[in-house]
Design a protein around this motif. Structure first.
Motif, PDB file in Angstrom:
ATOM      1  N   ALA A  24      16.076 -15.079  -6.076  1.00 13.55           N
ATOM      2  CA  ALA A  24      16.818 -14.048  -6.809  1.00 13.55           C
ATOM      3  C   ALA A  24      15.893 -12.938  -7.280  1.00 13.55           C
ATOM      4  O   ALA A  24      16.211 -11.748  -7.148  1.00 13.55           O
ATOM      5  N   ILE A  25      14.724 -13.319  -7.803  1.00 15.00           N
ATOM      6  CA  ILE A  25      13.771 -12.301  -8.275  1.00 15.00           C
ATOM      7  C   ILE A  25      13.287 -11.448  -7.112  1.00 15.00           C
ATOM      8  O   ILE A  25      13.247 -10.213  -7.181  1.00 15.00           O
ATOM      9  N   LEU A  26      12.978 -12.092  -5.997  1.00 15.21           N
ATOM     10  CA  LEU A  26      12.505 -11.360  -4.823  1.00 15.21           C
ATOM     11  C   LEU A  26      13.568 -10.370  -4.329  1.00 15.21           C
ATOM     12  O   LEU A  26      13.262  -9.221  -4.010  1.00 15.21           O
ATOM     13  N   MET A  27      14.829 -10.858  -4.268  1.00 19.92           N
ATOM     14  CA  MET A  27      15.894  -9.986  -3.772  1.00 19.92           C
ATOM     15  C   MET A  27      16.120  -8.803  -4.695  1.00 19.92           C
ATOM     16  O   MET A  27      16.352  -7.676  -4.244  1.00 19.92           O
ATOM     17  N   THR A  28      16.048  -9.027  -6.000  1.00 18.70           N
ATOM     18  CA  THR A  28      16.207  -7.915  -6.939  1.00 18.70           C
ATOM     19  C   THR A  28      15.099  -6.885  -6.752  1.00 18.70           C
ATOM     20  O   THR A  28      15.349  -5.676  -6.712  1.00 18.70           O
ATOM     21  N   CYS A  29      13.885  -7.389  -6.611  1.00 14.00           N
ATOM     22  CA  CYS A  29      12.763  -6.469  -6.388  1.00 14.00           C
ATOM     23  C   CYS A  29      12.954  -5.711  -5.085  1.00 14.00           C
ATOM     24  O   CYS A  29      12.760  -4.491  -5.026  1.00 14.00           O
ATOM     25  N   ALA A  30      13.350  -6.425  -4.036  1.00 10.55           N
ATOM     26  CA  ALA A  30      13.531  -5.777  -2.739  1.00 10.55           C
ATOM     27  C   ALA A  30      14.630  -4.733  -2.800  1.00 10.55           C
ATOM     28  O   ALA A  30      14.539  -3.672  -2.184  1.00 10.55           O
ATOM     29  N   ALA A  31      15.667  -5.027  -3.592  1.00  6.20           N
ATOM     30  CA  ALA A  31      16.776  -4.081  -3.696  1.00  6.20           C
ATOM     31  C   ALA A  31      16.356  -2.810  -4.417  1.00  6.20           C
ATOM     32  O   ALA A  31      17.001  -1.773  -4.280  1.00  6.20           O
ATOM     33  N   LEU A  32      15.277  -2.859  -5.185  1.00 10.78           N
ATOM     34  CA  LEU A  32      14.814  -1.665  -5.906  1.00 10.78           C
ATOM     35  C   LEU A  32      13.939  -0.769  -5.046  1.00 10.78           C
ATOM     36  O   LEU A  32      13.697   0.378  -5.388  1.00 10.78           O
ATOM     37  N   ILE A  33      13.456  -1.315  -3.912  1.00 10.26           N
ATOM     38  CA  ILE A  33      12.559  -0.520  -3.067  1.00 10.26           C
ATOM     39  C   ILE A  33      13.273   0.677  -2.436  1.00 10.26           C
ATOM     40  O   ILE A  33      12.775   1.809  -2.547  1.00 10.26           O
ATOM     41  N   PRO A  34      14.463   0.487  -1.791  1.00  7.13           N
ATOM     42  CA  PRO A  34      15.128   1.654  -1.196  1.00  7.13           C
ATOM     43  C   PRO A  34      15.407   2.775  -2.185  1.00  7.13           C
ATOM     44  O   PRO A  34      15.063   3.925  -1.908  1.00  7.13           O
ATOM     45  N   PRO A  35      16.007   2.480  -3.368  1.00  7.98           N
ATOM     46  CA  PRO A  35      16.237   3.600  -4.289  1.00  7.98           C
ATOM     47  C   PRO A  35      14.942   4.272  -4.719  1.00  7.98           C
ATOM     48  O   PRO A  35      14.909   5.500  -4.877  1.00  7.98           O
ATOM     49  N   ALA A  36      13.866   3.501  -4.866  1.00 13.72           N
ATOM     50  CA  ALA A  36      12.587   4.111  -5.247  1.00 13.72           C
ATOM     51  C   ALA A  36      12.124   5.074  -4.160  1.00 13.72           C
ATOM     52  O   ALA A  36      11.686   6.196  -4.445  1.00 13.72           O
ATOM     53  N   LEU A  37      12.253   4.651  -2.895  1.00 10.38           N
ATOM     54  CA  LEU A  37      11.843   5.521  -1.793  1.00 10.38           C
ATOM     55  C   LEU A  37      12.721   6.773  -1.732  1.00 10.38           C
ATOM     56  O   LEU A  37      12.227   7.877  -1.480  1.00 10.38           O
ATOM     57  N   ARG A  42      13.494  12.576  -2.539  1.00  8.21           N
ATOM     58  CA  ARG A  42      14.292  13.671  -3.077  1.00  8.21           C
ATOM     59  C   ARG A  42      13.521  14.538  -4.055  1.00  8.21           C
ATOM     60  O   ARG A  42      13.902  15.672  -4.304  1.00  8.21           O
ATOM     61  N   SER A  43      12.489  13.994  -4.629  1.00  8.76           N
ATOM     62  CA  SER A  43      11.824  14.723  -5.703  1.00  8.76           C
ATOM     63  C   SER A  43      10.507  15.345  -5.283  1.00  8.76           C
ATOM     64  O   SER A  43       9.981  16.175  -5.998  1.00  8.76           O
ATOM     65  N   THR A  44       9.967  14.972  -4.132  1.00  9.66           N
ATOM     66  CA  THR A  44       8.678  15.544  -3.737  1.00  9.66           C
ATOM     67  C   THR A  44       8.804  16.206  -2.367  1.00  9.66           C
ATOM     68  O   THR A  44       9.484  15.691  -1.483  1.00  9.66           O
ATOM     69  N   PRO A  45       8.162  17.380  -2.196  1.00  8.22           N
ATOM     70  CA  PRO A  45       8.137  17.977  -0.869  1.00  8.22           C
ATOM     71  C   PRO A  45       7.277  17.144   0.070  1.00  8.22           C
ATOM     72  O   PRO A  45       6.396  16.407  -0.380  1.00  8.22           O
TER      73      PRO A  45
ATOM     74  N   LYS B  41      20.308  15.875   1.816  1.00  5.63           N
ATOM     75  CA  LYS B  41      19.577  16.222   0.594  1.00  5.63           C
ATOM     76  C   LYS B  41      18.344  15.344   0.430  1.00  5.63           C
ATOM     77  O   LYS B  41      17.396  15.720  -0.255  1.00  5.63           O
ATOM     78  N   THR B  42      18.382  14.150   1.023  1.00  5.77           N
ATOM     79  CA  THR B  42      17.194  13.292   0.978  1.00  5.77           C
ATOM     80  C   THR B  42      16.285  13.546   2.175  1.00  5.77           C
ATOM     81  O   THR B  42      15.074  13.680   2.025  1.00  5.77           O
ATOM     82  N   THR B  43      16.906  13.628   3.373  1.00  2.00           N
ATOM     83  CA  THR B  43      16.082  13.662   4.586  1.00  2.00           C
ATOM     84  C   THR B  43      15.555  15.058   4.888  1.00  2.00           C
ATOM     85  O   THR B  43      14.482  15.204   5.465  1.00  2.00           O
ATOM     86  N   ASP B  44      16.320  16.106   4.530  1.00  2.00           N
ATOM     87  CA  ASP B  44      15.938  17.449   4.968  1.00  2.00           C
ATOM     88  C   ASP B  44      15.392  18.322   3.848  1.00  2.00           C
ATOM     89  O   ASP B  44      14.466  19.097   4.054  1.00  2.00           O
ATOM     90  N   VAL B  45      16.009  18.226   2.660  1.00  2.00           N
ATOM     91  CA  VAL B  45      15.537  19.065   1.557  1.00  2.00           C
ATOM     92  C   VAL B  45      14.120  18.634   1.179  1.00  2.00           C
ATOM     93  O   VAL B  45      13.816  17.439   1.115  1.00  2.00           O
ATOM     94  N   GLY B  46      13.276  19.624   0.955  1.00  2.00           N
ATOM     95  CA  GLY B  46      11.904  19.316   0.569  1.00  2.00           C
ATOM     96  C   GLY B  46      10.941  19.269   1.738  1.00  2.00           C
ATOM     97  O   GLY B  46       9.755  18.978   1.543  1.00  2.00           O
ATOM     98  N   TYR B  47      11.435  19.575   2.943  1.00  2.00           N
ATOM     99  CA  TYR B  47      10.527  19.607   4.103  1.00  2.00           C
ATOM    100  C   TYR B  47       9.591  20.803   3.948  1.00  2.00           C
ATOM    101  O   TYR B  47      10.029  21.949   3.883  1.00  2.00           O
ATOM    102  N   MET B  48       8.314  20.535   3.870  1.00  2.00           N
ATOM    103  CA  MET B  48       7.323  21.584   3.584  1.00  2.00           C
ATOM    104  C   MET B  48       6.122  21.413   4.503  1.00  2.00           C
ATOM    105  O   MET B  48       5.086  20.898   4.086  1.00  2.00           O
ATOM    106  N   PRO B  49       6.262  21.811   5.764  1.00  2.00           N
ATOM    107  CA  PRO B  49       5.157  21.595   6.694  1.00  2.00           C
ATOM    108  C   PRO B  49       3.964  22.501   6.392  1.00  2.00           C
ATOM    109  O   PRO B  49       4.123  23.571   5.812  1.00  2.00           O
ATOM    110  N   THR B  50       2.791  22.041   6.747  1.00  2.00           N
ATOM    111  CA  THR B  50       1.588  22.860   6.614  1.00  2.00           C
ATOM    112  C   THR B  50       1.494  23.775   7.827  1.00  2.00           C
ATOM    113  O   THR B  50       1.418  23.308   8.955  1.00  2.00           O
ATOM    114  N   GLN B  51       1.541  25.076   7.567  1.00  2.00           N
ATOM    115  CA  GLN B  51       1.524  26.053   8.663  1.00  2.00           C
ATOM    116  C   GLN B  51       0.095  26.329   9.099  1.00  2.00           C
ATOM    117  O   GLN B  51      -0.855  26.066   8.347  1.00  2.00           O
ATOM    118  N   PRO B  52      -0.079  26.861  10.330  1.00  2.00           N
ATOM    119  CA  PRO B  52      -1.440  27.126  10.821  1.00  2.00           C
ATOM    120  C   PRO B  52      -2.197  28.131   9.957  1.00  2.00           C
ATOM    121  O   PRO B  52      -3.418  28.086   9.884  1.00  2.00           O
TER     122      PRO B  52
END
Lengths: 260, 221
Positions: A24-37, A42-45, B41-52
């Motif tokens: 149960a603990i393992l499955m809960t942890c595993a279930a948190l991995i997709p939302p974390a990814l 969504r938040s970083t370029p 919004k997850t897969t495409d937004v935020g795509y920021m390639p390094t240009q030459p």
């Protein structure tokens, strides 16, 4: 001693084999991995192109503008016109309109395709703002933002300015340019002069004539007297306050203050 | 010793509720994760390639205020807002930063005639035919799809560019329309309230008689 077994059965959950808790603990942890990814995605370029699990004909074996084709030595899918050919829209039969020349010398009049009216001047003003203003400035005095930036770079160390050299863009209202014929202005816009590159590739022919008309309007307006402007007397008085004027005024005020 | 009789231990009574809880949570979890995770919004937004070349729109379009159309000059006439040729860069960079290491690919391109291989950021599927001229000339600003490019050091995708997203605007374009003369003024309307912005968009939809098509063949042909 009958209370012993009863107490043991009080809470069934603690009777579960330990393996269930681990799973149960393992499955809960595993279930948190997709939302974390997903939250991270969504938040970083990111530099990498998205993973294309389902192709959906998103990328088809055909060429669109500016794509790559390794069959050609320069990798361009778009090809240059064959040497010696002219595209239909690029025929230069009418030299007056397309080159600004008549019989080998600069045209002194606007070509028949161009009607000089307010619409043309407004178009010229807009196009001037796009293509000329960066160097020549809003009213053509050679003080655009690119010029100012270059002058700033000249004051910096060579390691920062990377060998920048700069000659101030022409003041379009000075006599040497104001006296030029419209054909010569058009020719300069098209083919460039000194450090200025030609803009024939960037600006369509008709727009270049519009810019010529607007440059002439700037030249006229710069030296215009009040008499040449209809209704100038009834306009509210407007005085451009220069830095020098301000300091003079401040100095005057100071003097007055000291006197009293 | 008699035959071994298997007797379920008492804790096995817990398995049934456990299985029910799992069966109720797992499918929604999977559905939600797929919908959320594979959304553009997850897969495409935020795509920021390094240009030459580390070209900064923040400097050129923002600080210097050069109009978008100085470089992307085909945007008003053709479907594609072309990446400018090397010559456009050299209009200034023959004199400004001519020895820069960062600009080396540019100068090599100028000498050899080979293109600088720019990476396309906003890439629609090949079956969607978007026309820049049709939008820009009707008062849909660059900023509606590309965001505040004039503040970006490195360009990245800010809108999902999905079909739903396109249709949202085709169904209700008013919040995204403006005076066609102001399409490259990316900061325009920034300080407006929603009501003011929609009023402005409604005005220009009427002036230009805009009724965005929602036919399949508008984009897929």
């Amino acid at each position: 001693m009958s209370s012993g077994p009863k107490r043991q059965s009080d809470f069934l959950l603690w009777k579960l084999p330990r393996g269930f808790f681990y799973v149960a603990i393992l499955m809960t942890c595993a279930a948190l991995i997709p939302p974390a990814l997903i939250i991270r995605a969504r938040s970083t370029p990111r530099d990498s192109r998205r993973i294309h699990l389902i192709q959906n004909m998103d990328n088809q074996p055909k060429y669109k503008g500016q794509q790559q084709n390794i069959l050609f030595r320069d990798n361009r899918a778009m090809r240059q016109p064959v040497p010696g050919t002219v595209a239909r829209s690029q025929m230069v039969g009418d030299t007056h309109f397309h080159l600004g020349t008549v019989d080998g010398s600069y045209a002194t009049t606007y070509p028949s395709q161009v009607t000089v009216d307010m619409d043309l001047l407004k178009r010229g003003q807009e196009r001037f703002g796009i293509y000329c203003l960066p160097c020549h400035g809003a009213i053509g005095e050679g003080d655009g933002p690119v010029h100012n930036r270059a002058m700033m770079l000249l004051n910096l160390a060579p390691s920062v300015s990377n060998g920048t050299t700069w000659v101030q863009p022409k003041n379009l209202r000075e006599e040497a340019i104001a006296s030029q014929s419209v054909g010569q202005l058009f020719f300069t816009i098209s083919n460039g002069k000194n450090n200025m590159a030609g803009y024939a590739a960037q600006i369509p022919v008709a727009d270049r004539w519009a810019i010529v008309a607007y440059v002439q309007a700037l030249q006229v307006a710069g030296d215009a007297s009040n008499e040449s402007v209809p209704g100038a007397d009834s306009l509210p008085e407007h005085r451009i306050v220069m830095d020098e004027d301000v300091t003079e005024a401040e100095v005057d005020e100071d003097k007055e203050g000291n006197g009293s | 010793m008699g035959r071994y009789h298997f007797v379920f231990p008492r804790w096995s009574n817990l398995l049934l509720p456990a299985i029910i809880v799992f069966a109720l949570t797992a499918p929604p979890y999977v559905v939600f994760m797929v919908a959320w995770g594979f959304s553009p919004k997850t897969t495409d937004v935020g795509y920021m390639p390094t240009q030459p070349v580390p070209f900064s729109h923040a400097v050129h379009a923002g600080e210097l205020g050069i109009d978008c159309r100085y470089c992307h000059n085909t945007v008003e006439y053709t479907a594609m807002a072309a990446i400018p040729p090397t010559q456009t860069c050299m209009n200034c960079h023959l004199q400004v930063h001519p020895d820069s290491v960062k600009l080396k690919p540019l100068f090599e391109s100028y000498e050899t005639g080979m293109p600088v291989e720019w990476i396309k950021v906003h890439d629609l599927p090949d079956y969607a035919y978007f026309n820049h001229a049709a939008h820009v000339n009707r008062g849909v600003s660059c900023v509606e799809c590309h965001g505040r490019i004039d503040t970006m050091e490195v360009v990245h995708q800010v809108e999902p560019l999905s079909m739903k997203w396109c249709l949202d605007c085709h169904r209700e374009p008013q919040p995204h329309l403006r005076d066609p003369d102001l399409v490259t003024q990316l900061e325009w309307g920034w300080a407006m309230t929603d009501a003011e912005r929609i009023a402005e968009g409604t005005k220009w939809a009427e002036i230009n008689q805009l009724q965005p098509s929602q036919d399949c063949s508008t984009c897929h042909r």
